[in-house]
Design a protein around this motif. Sequence first.
Motif, short mmCIF file in Angstrom:
data_model
loop_
_atom_site.label_atom_id
_atom_site.label_comp_id
_atom_site.label_asym_id
_atom_site.label_seq_id
_atom_site.Cartn_x
_atom_site.Cartn_y
_atom_site.Cartn_z
N ALA A 119 0.84 -1.20 0.00
CA ALA A 119 0.00 0.00 0.00
C ALA A 119 0.87 1.25 0.00
O ALA A 119 0.58 2.23 -0.70
CB ALA A 119 -0.92 0.00 1.21
N TYR A 120 1.97 1.20 0.77
CA TYR A 120 2.86 2.36 0.80
C TYR A 120 3.51 2.58 -0.57
O TYR A 120 3.62 3.71 -1.04
CB TYR A 120 3.93 2.19 1.88
N ALA A 121 3.91 1.47 -1.19
CA ALA A 121 4.49 1.57 -2.53
C ALA A 121 3.51 2.23 -3.49
O ALA A 121 3.87 3.06 -4.32
CB ALA A 121 4.90 0.19 -3.04
N LEU A 122 2.22 1.88 -3.35
CA LEU A 122 1.20 2.47 -4.22
C LEU A 122 0.95 3.93 -3.88
O LEU A 122 0.72 4.76 -4.76
CB LEU A 122 -0.12 1.71 -4.10
N ALA A 123 1.00 4.23 -2.57
CA ALA A 123 0.71 5.60 -2.15
C ALA A 123 1.75 6.58 -2.67
O ALA A 123 1.46 7.75 -2.90
CB ALA A 123 0.63 5.67 -0.62
N THR A 124 3.00 6.08 -2.87
CA THR A 124 4.03 6.97 -3.38
C THR A 124 4.01 7.05 -4.90
O THR A 124 4.69 7.87 -5.49
CB THR A 124 5.44 6.49 -2.95
N ALA A 125 3.22 6.16 -5.54
CA ALA A 125 3.12 6.20 -7.00
C ALA A 125 2.16 7.31 -7.42
O ALA A 125 1.49 7.92 -6.60
CB ALA A 125 2.64 4.86 -7.53
N LYS A 126 2.10 7.55 -8.72
CA LYS A 126 1.22 8.61 -9.22
C LYS A 126 -0.24 8.25 -8.92
O LYS A 126 -0.66 7.13 -9.19
CB LYS A 126 1.44 8.76 -10.74
N GLY A 128 -3.29 8.75 -10.20
CA GLY A 128 -4.18 8.16 -11.21
C GLY A 128 -3.45 7.18 -12.10
O GLY A 128 -3.96 6.80 -13.15
N GLY A 129 -2.24 6.78 -11.68
CA GLY A 129 -1.38 5.98 -12.55
C GLY A 129 -1.90 4.58 -12.80
O GLY A 129 -2.76 4.08 -12.09
N ILE A 130 -1.31 3.95 -13.81
CA ILE A 130 -1.78 2.63 -14.24
C ILE A 130 -1.41 1.58 -13.20
O ILE A 130 -2.19 0.66 -12.93
CB ILE A 130 -1.21 2.29 -15.64
N LEU A 131 -0.24 1.71 -12.56
CA LEU A 131 0.19 0.73 -11.57
C LEU A 131 -0.81 0.65 -10.44
O LEU A 131 -1.26 -0.41 -10.03
CB LEU A 131 1.57 1.12 -11.02
N ARG A 132 -1.18 1.83 -9.93
CA ARG A 132 -2.09 1.88 -8.80
C ARG A 132 -3.44 1.29 -9.17
O ARG A 132 -4.05 0.54 -8.41
CB ARG A 132 -2.25 3.34 -8.38
N ARG A 133 -3.90 1.59 -10.36
CA ARG A 133 -5.19 1.08 -10.81
C ARG A 133 -5.19 -0.43 -10.94
O ARG A 133 -6.11 -1.11 -10.52
CB ARG A 133 -5.50 1.67 -12.16
N LEU A 134 -4.13 -0.95 -11.57
CA LEU A 134 -4.02 -2.40 -11.75
C LEU A 134 -4.03 -3.11 -10.40
O LEU A 134 -4.77 -4.06 -10.19
CB LEU A 134 -2.71 -2.73 -12.49
N VAL B 14 12.71 3.26 -6.08
CA VAL B 14 13.39 1.97 -5.98
C VAL B 14 12.60 1.04 -5.07
O VAL B 14 12.30 -0.12 -5.41
CB VAL B 14 14.83 2.15 -5.45
N PHE B 15 12.22 1.56 -3.90
CA PHE B 15 11.45 0.77 -2.93
C PHE B 15 10.16 0.24 -3.57
O PHE B 15 9.80 -0.92 -3.44
CB PHE B 15 11.13 1.64 -1.72
N THR B 21 7.59 -5.87 -7.45
CA THR B 21 8.12 -7.03 -8.15
C THR B 21 8.02 -8.29 -7.28
O THR B 21 7.53 -9.32 -7.74
CB THR B 21 9.59 -6.80 -8.55
N VAL B 22 8.49 -8.17 -6.04
CA VAL B 22 8.51 -9.36 -5.17
C VAL B 22 7.09 -9.88 -4.95
O VAL B 22 6.79 -11.07 -5.14
CB VAL B 22 9.18 -9.03 -3.82
N LEU B 23 6.18 -8.97 -4.56
CA LEU B 23 4.81 -9.41 -4.32
C LEU B 23 4.13 -9.80 -5.63
O LEU B 23 3.29 -10.70 -5.65
CB LEU B 23 4.02 -8.32 -3.60
N GLY B 24 4.52 -9.14 -6.71
CA GLY B 24 3.95 -9.50 -8.01
C GLY B 24 4.23 -10.94 -8.36
O GLY B 24 3.35 -11.66 -8.85
N VAL B 25 5.45 -11.40 -8.07
CA VAL B 25 5.79 -12.80 -8.34
C VAL B 25 4.90 -13.71 -7.51
O VAL B 25 4.32 -14.68 -8.00
CB VAL B 25 7.28 -13.06 -8.04
#
Lengths: 322, 272
Positions: A119-126, A128-134, B14-15, B21-25
């Motif tokens: 969730a933190y990784a997503l919160a730092t992403a854009k 409306g970005g595609i990663l977050r949506r997926l 990077v984080f 990637t890790v959780l994606g796998v």
Amino acid sequence: MSTVSQSPDRSKSGLTPTGPDLAAPQPPEVRAGPATLLRRLARGRNLLGVAPFTAFVVVFLAIPTLVVAIGAFTSDTNGFTLSNISALTSGYIVDAFVRSIVLSAASAVIGAVLGALLAYALATAKPGGILRRLVTAASGVLAQFGGVMLAFAFLATIGLSGFVTLFLRDNFGIDIFAGSVWLFELPGLIVVYTYFQIPLMVIVFLPALDGVRPQWREATMNLGGSTWQYWRMVAGPVLFPSFIGATLLLFANAFSAYATAAALVSQGSPIVPLQIRGALTSEVILGQANLGKAMALGMIAVVAVVMSLYALLQRRAAKWLG
Amino acid sequence: MAGLIRRHKRRQAVFRWVVVTVLGVFFLLPLYAMVEFTTRGPGNTRTGDTWRQLIDWDQLSQKYPDLAQGIANSFGLALLTTALMLVLLVPTVIWVRLRLPRLRRVLEFVCLLPLTIPAIVLVEGLAPVYAWVVYFIGGSSLTLTFAYTVLVLPYAYRSLDVGLSAIDVRTLAEAARSLGASWFTVIWRVVLPNLRFAVLSAAFLTVALVFGEFTIASLLNRNNLQVAIELLGKSSAQMSVAVSLASLILAFVLLFLISFVGRSRRTSREKT
């Protein structure tokens, strides 16, 4: 005459009015009878508006709950008994509850930690970005929709003829089930449950992370604080109640889950929901017809405690992240 | 300062990629395994037979009548449950907001109650109630719609509540009433159109829940998609895994598309 004079008397004594009438403002009480009567009629009509919903909820929610609650204290001969409740302390049921709690706690903690990281990784992403949506869409599917299908996913992966099992055996000579077939026991259930706990954590925890303002971090930096200090003294304390609350929600979710375990484990009943299945589907043991209801009541008790703690923490978390 | 922030952003990126990637796998491995499992042919070959069968509805309903029936039941249940939820809950929530504000806490409590009652527990209590349902209406799998409406209450209530909080219902209602509208007109033609996205999201949650439900259907001996998949697992493992994967992917595509709908609505509202 008598009816008119009676109606204000009755409303003053406060015995007959039901629910909302009790809290009515005081001054109008002194007015004449017909007005009170009219108002009460209007209120009755208002209550009529919720009648269909109330009737439905009584039949399909209140009665089933009462059936369980009363059944837990009913003997085979329809008398009152505590034997169902005391039977809960017998060895195999205690074991099932312990295993259920261990399974829920382990999958909740693992799911909460990994889910929070994601969730933190997503919160730092854009935003409306595609990663977050997926990831959010995938989380929604896996957290709410999984059930039976997840059990089959893992059978295809690490089942006896699963992809990973065969791959490791053929290429490296490793038999992952050398000790025992743990997929159908507690360790296997923990792995499979984690698969829907992590996504649920993402859904529950992401809004809390979105509530953290970037200004707080900038302020920390301006004051010369390090990243560690920011997490320990600012973000950590603000997010802590949400994190614990979400973990509790995950616990309740795993504790009440049934479908995945039912599809995966067909022999034996390691956890409480499967014990209840056994009580529902198999021939009942004499004198224990209502044992399943006692176990069900035990489950309600555990979930109710966990959910009230969750509600409490949620209120605390809303102070900063609201 | 600017350099500090840039370095910080880079570290976050990077984080982010390491975690994803890790959780994606971990998350993609079972899905890949499902594809691999369903395309296994005799003697180390690959075959698409299972998938070809799955697409062909006629063949499917001939070879796996339970599965076809289960899919049909789930569609019927999704429709009926959505209808019942809308008819029961939407007017009640609006009515309580407008006319019985003191009951709001009670309504919220009742609607959220199913969250603390696990489905497996509800089944225990529903069994005698369903004995009466069978007596009055019959034993069709579609009668599950009553139980599913209970299950969906918390989610539907929440999205309706959020929708209602976003608009000024009281002012809308007073304006309509002062122009001579009846209460029915107020709810149907004034409040409801303002709630259409909340209603849509409640309906969507209902559909998702119905298609994913297993516990109650299985233990009340009814048939739906999930029960059929589970049953299939005992006779035809490949087919059951294929159906599982297909429904997971379908649900994912649907949710992904809906995330765009929700987004465009929000931006358009901000503009006005």
